[in-house]
Write an enzyme that holds these catalytic residues in place. Sequence first.
Site, PDB file in Angstrom:
ATOM      1  N   GLU A 182       0.854  -1.187   0.000  1.00  0.00           N
ATOM      2  CA  GLU A 182       0.000   0.000   0.000  1.00  0.00           C
ATOM      3  C   GLU A 182       0.896   1.246   0.000  1.00  0.00           C
ATOM      4  O   GLU A 182       1.951   1.269   0.620  1.00  0.00           O
ATOM      5  CB  GLU A 182      -0.873  -0.029   1.260  1.00  0.00           C
ATOM      6  CG  GLU A 182      -1.760   1.186   1.469  1.00  0.00           C
ATOM      7  CD  GLU A 182      -2.452   1.168   2.821  1.00  0.00           C
ATOM      8  OE1 GLU A 182      -3.517   1.785   2.938  1.00  0.00           O
ATOM      9  OE2 GLU A 182      -1.922   0.535   3.768  1.00  0.00           O
ATOM     10  N   LYS A 187      -9.759   1.226  -1.807  1.00  0.00           N
ATOM     11  CA  LYS A 187      -9.897   0.735  -0.433  1.00  0.00           C
ATOM     12  C   LYS A 187     -11.267   1.090   0.155  1.00  0.00           C
ATOM     13  O   LYS A 187     -11.656   2.260   0.200  1.00  0.00           O
ATOM     14  CB  LYS A 187      -8.774   1.340   0.412  1.00  0.00           C
ATOM     15  CG  LYS A 187      -8.667   0.790   1.829  1.00  0.00           C
ATOM     16  CD  LYS A 187      -7.461   1.431   2.505  1.00  0.00           C
ATOM     17  CE  LYS A 187      -7.260   0.959   3.925  1.00  0.00           C
ATOM     18  NZ  LYS A 187      -6.112   1.675   4.557  1.00  0.00           N
ATOM     19  N   CYS A 193      -4.733  -3.389   3.619  1.00  0.00           N
ATOM     20  CA  CYS A 193      -4.390  -3.031   4.993  1.00  0.00           C
ATOM     21  C   CYS A 193      -5.581  -3.191   5.958  1.00  0.00           C
ATOM     22  O   CYS A 193      -5.934  -4.306   6.324  1.00  0.00           O
ATOM     23  CB  CYS A 193      -3.821  -1.614   5.017  1.00  0.00           C
ATOM     24  SG  CYS A 193      -2.814  -1.221   6.480  1.00  0.00           S
TER      25      CYS A 193
END
Length: 257
Positions: A38, A108, A145
């Site tokens: 990321e 995300k 994440c």
Amino acid sequence: MQVTLVQLAATLDSAANRAQVEARLSDLDGSGLVVLPEATMHDFGPADHDLAAVAEPLDGPFVDLIAREARRLGSTIVAGMFERTDDLPYNTLVVVGPDGGLAATYRKIHLYDSFGYRESERLRAGAIEPVVVPVEDLSVGLMTCYDLRFPELARALVDRGADALVVPAAWVAGEHKAEHWRTLLRARAIENTVWVAAAGQGGSRYTGRSLVVDPWGTIVEEAAGGDELVTAQVAVDAVRASRDVNPSLANRRMSTP
């Protein structure tokens, strides 16, 4: 298929980050899938750092570099960037195929509003659209994440056919954080009988510990905290074998509302 995770520490200099990526990929050979962390394009920086000012379009210099490297290696590359919009940028994963074409993007879904931090003040959340992309004989589901803490996303990806989950991350270091990282990655593998390949940023700010977990929940390869490469062989046959013995997905009686 060979999977290579590239653990690195990005900086606030986008050009320097591109040079680092090019250098780190220069000696790779034979990987069907290469995963970068990321925010490889540009680190998050301090809370007041303006990510909108450094965000790039999908045809910008970062994706152009990833496309050139994917063509050179003959690999699919997954990498994290901040994608420009007319307002707050997205925290985006790009998937570039071996032909250099943009195969998929994942924006995300779950922004990191936790542990005293508010990612949502700097970035916008993506639409709730789980993304699965074929890579050789595997179907790969994408998570970023903090998404790791939401098992319903992993299950949605598996219900869409994923037999591997790829998790680029910049998992901030701190008390309990390394234990959470390793435990959650193994849990997502075990409960879904899938491979999990997680590429984290290293350095002093982040946890590092990029790793590959097999469908039984066993860590087959793991990095420490520095600039490292993690390489593992990932086969769909292992998913089928684990599901023959442990058909927990087939035994489900509850469905999500």
